[in-house]
Design a protein around this motif. Structure first.
Motif, PDB file in Angstrom:
ATOM      1  N   VAL B  26     -47.737   1.871  95.550  1.00 41.35           N
ATOM      2  CA  VAL B  26     -47.482   1.696  94.119  1.00 41.35           C
ATOM      3  C   VAL B  26     -47.940   0.324  93.653  1.00 41.35           C
ATOM      4  CG1 VAL B  26     -45.673   1.496  92.383  1.00 41.35           C
ATOM      5  CG2 VAL B  26     -45.599   3.357  94.037  1.00 41.35           C
ATOM      6  N   LEU B  27     -47.602  -0.676  94.430  1.00 37.62           N
ATOM      7  CA  LEU B  27     -47.994  -2.038  94.048  1.00 37.62           C
ATOM      8  C   LEU B  27     -49.508  -2.141  93.934  1.00 37.62           C
ATOM      9  CD1 LEU B  27     -47.199  -4.927  93.471  1.00 37.62           C
ATOM     10  CD2 LEU B  27     -47.193  -5.381  95.933  1.00 37.62           C
ATOM     11  N   GLY B  28     -50.203  -1.573  94.930  1.00 37.81           N
ATOM     12  CA  GLY B  28     -51.657  -1.610  94.918  1.00 37.81           C
ATOM     13  C   GLY B  28     -52.225  -0.943  93.674  1.00 37.81           C
ATOM     14  N   VAL B  29     -51.677   0.189  93.309  1.00 37.71           N
ATOM     15  CA  VAL B  29     -52.169   0.915  92.141  1.00 37.71           C
ATOM     16  C   VAL B  29     -51.907   0.118  90.858  1.00 37.71           C
ATOM     17  CG1 VAL B  29     -51.815   2.975  90.735  1.00 37.71           C
ATOM     18  CG2 VAL B  29     -52.011   3.188  93.211  1.00 37.71           C
ATOM     19  N   LEU B  30     -50.704  -0.430  90.774  1.00 38.31           N
ATOM     20  CA  LEU B  30     -50.339  -1.150  89.553  1.00 38.31           C
ATOM     21  C   LEU B  30     -51.216  -2.375  89.321  1.00 38.31           C
ATOM     22  CD1 LEU B  30     -46.434  -0.986  89.455  1.00 38.31           C
ATOM     23  CD2 LEU B  30     -48.117   0.574  88.484  1.00 38.31           C
ATOM     24  N   THR B  31     -51.732  -2.988  90.407  1.00 41.96           N
ATOM     25  CA  THR B  31     -52.558  -4.192  90.235  1.00 41.96           C
ATOM     26  C   THR B  31     -53.771  -3.910  89.355  1.00 41.96           C
ATOM     27  OG1 THR B  31     -53.836  -3.638  92.202  1.00 41.96           O
ATOM     28  CG2 THR B  31     -52.003  -5.171  92.507  1.00 41.96           C
ATOM     29  N   GLN B  32     -54.256  -2.679  89.369  1.00 46.10           N
ATOM     30  CA  GLN B  32     -55.509  -2.363  88.689  1.00 46.10           C
ATOM     31  C   GLN B  32     -55.327  -1.811  87.284  1.00 46.10           C
ATOM     32  OE1 GLN B  32     -58.374  -3.233  90.381  1.00 46.10           O
ATOM     33  NE2 GLN B  32     -56.765  -4.056  91.711  1.00 46.10           N
ATOM     34  N   LEU B  33     -54.061  -1.745  86.833  1.00 44.57           N
ATOM     35  CA  LEU B  33     -53.841  -1.012  85.591  1.00 44.57           C
ATOM     36  C   LEU B  33     -53.473  -1.876  84.390  1.00 44.57           C
ATOM     37  CD1 LEU B  33     -52.279   2.243  87.003  1.00 44.57           C
ATOM     38  CD2 LEU B  33     -54.510   1.925  85.926  1.00 44.57           C
ATOM     39  N   ALA B  34     -53.846  -3.143  84.450  1.00 42.67           N
ATOM     40  CA  ALA B  34     -53.676  -3.963  83.254  1.00 42.67           C
ATOM     41  C   ALA B  34     -54.622  -3.443  82.172  1.00 42.67           C
ATOM     42  CB  ALA B  34     -53.964  -5.421  83.579  1.00 42.67           C
ATOM     43  N   THR B  35     -55.775  -2.953  82.597  1.00 41.61           N
ATOM     44  CA  THR B  35     -56.712  -2.307  81.659  1.00 41.61           C
ATOM     45  C   THR B  35     -56.731  -0.810  81.967  1.00 41.61           C
ATOM     46  OG1 THR B  35     -58.488  -2.747  83.221  1.00 41.61           O
ATOM     47  CG2 THR B  35     -58.205  -4.319  81.434  1.00 41.61           C
ATOM     48  N   PRO B  36     -57.057   0.002  80.970  1.00 39.49           N
ATOM     49  CA  PRO B  36     -57.010   1.456  81.173  1.00 39.49           C
ATOM     50  C   PRO B  36     -58.027   1.921  82.206  1.00 39.49           C
ATOM     51  CG  PRO B  36     -57.186   0.907  78.826  1.00 39.49           C
ATOM     52  CD  PRO B  36     -57.388  -0.357  79.557  1.00 39.49           C
ATOM     53  N   GLN B  37     -57.595   2.798  83.066  1.00 38.98           N
ATOM     54  CA  GLN B  37     -58.483   3.382  84.081  1.00 38.98           C
ATOM     55  C   GLN B  37     -58.205   4.874  84.185  1.00 38.98           C
ATOM     56  OE1 GLN B  37     -60.723   1.663  85.468  1.00 38.98           O
ATOM     57  NE2 GLN B  37     -60.013  -0.472  85.275  1.00 38.98           N
ATOM     58  N   TYR B  38     -59.210   5.632  84.562  1.00 37.08           N
ATOM     59  CA  TYR B  38     -58.955   7.049  84.847  1.00 37.08           C
ATOM     60  C   TYR B  38     -58.953   7.251  86.359  1.00 37.08           C
ATOM     61  CZ  TYR B  38     -64.059   7.407  85.252  1.00 37.08           C
ATOM     62  OH  TYR B  38     -65.364   7.231  85.613  1.00 37.08           O
ATOM     63  N   GLY B  39     -58.430   8.411  86.751  1.00 34.17           N
ATOM     64  CA  GLY B  39     -58.146   8.656  88.163  1.00 34.17           C
ATOM     65  C   GLY B  39     -59.222   8.260  89.151  1.00 34.17           C
ATOM     66  N   TYR B  40     -60.413   8.845  88.994  1.00 35.34           N
ATOM     67  CA  TYR B  40     -61.439   8.603  89.993  1.00 35.34           C
ATOM     68  C   TYR B  40     -61.904   7.147  89.994  1.00 35.34           C
ATOM     69  CZ  TYR B  40     -65.810   8.777  92.532  1.00 35.34           C
ATOM     70  OH  TYR B  40     -66.804   8.520  93.426  1.00 35.34           O
ATOM     71  N   ALA B  41     -62.008   6.552  88.799  1.00 35.74           N
ATOM     72  CA  ALA B  41     -62.425   5.149  88.724  1.00 35.74           C
ATOM     73  C   ALA B  41     -61.467   4.270  89.521  1.00 35.74           C
ATOM     74  CB  ALA B  41     -62.457   4.696  87.266  1.00 35.74           C
ATOM     75  N   LEU B  42     -60.212   4.625  89.466  1.00 33.65           N
ATOM     76  CA  LEU B  42     -59.199   3.866  90.182  1.00 33.65           C
ATOM     77  C   LEU B  42     -59.382   3.996  91.694  1.00 33.65           C
ATOM     78  CD1 LEU B  42     -56.925   2.089  89.301  1.00 33.65           C
ATOM     79  CD2 LEU B  42     -55.414   4.068  89.258  1.00 33.65           C
TER      80      LEU B  42
END
Lengths: 337, 118
Positions: B26-42
């Motif tokens: 969860v922490l890893g995922v949250l690091t990248q979501l300050a800006t909008p991302q879609y599933g595959y890009a993430l």
């Protein structure tokens, strides 16, 4: 495209309505992105295959979307479920075997084949019934797991004070005793139920005449069979009682209340069975007198027995209720345990 | 005999590693979501940054986090194909900040213990 459609469908079919539509739409766009993100030199079909294999089994993804596993009978009850299932099914098969054996002894026609096929189908039906009822009980338990019938709620805050004191010896309910209770009542009631169902005329006074076994039926066959649901309910209630004992393992107020309610219902049902004068065979006593050359007045003796049977049932029920009440209050309070 | 020993410990190691990754997912995922991302890009983003995440785990996770109010989402329909973009919500930002702090604490302490400094 075909595989993507099938994959998305396989995940989505576990959901319905708007949720399904959203999940399918999102999953599809992600899959398409993944396919496009792969090495473009590979043929399209191969990229699709690699993508879907990478995503893994649709069941697993669907489970992730559901947010964890869901159980019909979860880990907290599964062990007990298996144990009770084995015990009861074995005892049901035992009870049926005894009943069918009794029946076989009285069969005058010596061909055994129909008897044997009767026996097999009774075993099958009995095992199926036992399985269905026990599973139903445990599924209900699992469903009500969040409400707290038999388990204390897991998520409520608790303090050390909540730790139950180690029960005194008298407060404990022996596991072995409960298991033996389950076995005995299953054997008994299965026997009774199978006899009522398949050979009610054999329930009566059995004696030997010129080397032949003769039965004087005690009950009115059709009335007795009409009361079958009562017997089955009494049987199930007695199993529930023993299972509650097994779960609690010690006397508490809650167990005491459960026992009282169950005993009350089964006592009322038993009274309803035996208070009905029509269940008795009309000339049972006369026949016994005539056939056995008795010297005392069996007819009025039999009348006495019939008169006392209901009070005895009530008394037995009352004693059980008083015992449960006493033990519940005596050992149920934590400070006193 | 010796081979068997190493094989067993590899299994154990793998299971511990799996637990560890699951815990930091969860922490890893949250690091990248300050800006909008879609599933595959993430998935790609995290892989580039050496925190690979299974796509099959990530997509459902995003949806769950949204349900918990940590993420907010929006369908982007103007591009050639519709995509669902996720981003930290206001509440999610607070959660993320606190989670980071906890993480620094845990990793600092653990590192120091492991290195024998404490």
């Amino acid at each position: 495209m075909d595989y993507i459609d099938r994959y998305v469908y396989a995940v989505g079919k576990r959901f319905s309505g708007k949720q399904r539509q959203e999940i399918e739409q999102e999953l599809r766009s992600n899959i398409e992105d993944m396919v496009e993100g792969m090495d473009e030199k590979e043929p399209y079909a191969q990229r699709v295959e690699a993508t879907l294999m990478q995503l893994g089994k649709p069941e697993n993804i669907a489970q992730e979307y559901q947010g964890g596993k869901r159980y019909l009978i979860g880990p907290s009850y599964y062990e007990t479920y298996l144990m009770i299932l084995k015990i009861v099914v074995a005892a049901v098969l035992g009870g049926i075997s005894v009943a069918m054996l009794v029946r076989a002894i009285f069969v005058t026609d010596k061909s055994l084949l129909p008897l044997f096929s009767d026996y097999l189908s009774a075993l099958f039906a009995g095992a199926l019934q036992a399985f269905a009822w026990i599973t139903l009980v445990f599924v209900t338990l699992e469903r009500s797991g969040q409400t707290k019938l038999l388990t204390d709620a897991n998520h409520e805050p608790w303090s050390l004070e909540d730790l139950p004191a180690i029960p005194k010896k008298q407060a404990r309910i022996s596991r072995t005793e409960s298991v033996v209770g389950i076995i005995l009542s299953t054997l008994f009631y299965t026997f009774i139920i199978v006899m009522i169902y398949s050979a009610p005329h054999l329930l009566g006074l059995i004696y030997s005449q010129n080397g032949e076994l003769v039965v004087i039926p005690m009950f009115q066959v059709f009335v007795l069979q009409g009361l079958m649901p009562f017997w089955i309910t009494i049987f199930i209630l007695s199993l529930l009682k023993e299972m509650a004992n097994l779960f609690f393992g010690r006397w508490t107020i809650k167990l005491s209340l459960i026992t009282i309610v169950l005993t009350l219902i089964s006592t009322v049902l038993a009274v309803m069975i035996f208070a009905n004068p029509e269940i008795w065979h009309l000339d049972f006593a006369q026949q016994v007198m005539a056939q056995m050359n008795l010297e005392f007045d069996f007819i009025s003796f039999w009348e006495q027995i019939k008169r006392w049977i209901v009070p005895i049932i009530v008394l037995a029920g009352a004693l059980e209720i008083i015992e449960a009440l006493f033990k519940g209050i005596r050992y149920g309070y934590k400070k006193d345990a | 005999m010796k081979n068997e020993g190493t094989k067993v410990s590899r299994d154990v190691l793998d299971s511990f590693l799996l637990e560890l990754k699951r815990g930091t997912l969860v922490l890893g995922v949250l690091t990248q979501l300050a800006t909008p991302q879609y599933g595959y890009a993430l998935v790609v983003l995290l892989e580039d940054k050496k925190i690979p995440v299974e796509a099959g785990t990530l997509y459902p996770l995003l949806r769950r986090l949204e349900k918990q109010g940590v993420l907010q989402s929006e369908w982007e329909t103007e591009a050639s194909k519709p995509r669902k973009y996720y981003q930290l919500s206001q509440y999610g930002k607070e959660v993320y900040d606190q989670l980071c702090e906890e993480w620094f604490g845990i990793s600092d302490h653990l590192n120091r213990i492991i290195r024998g400094e404490v």
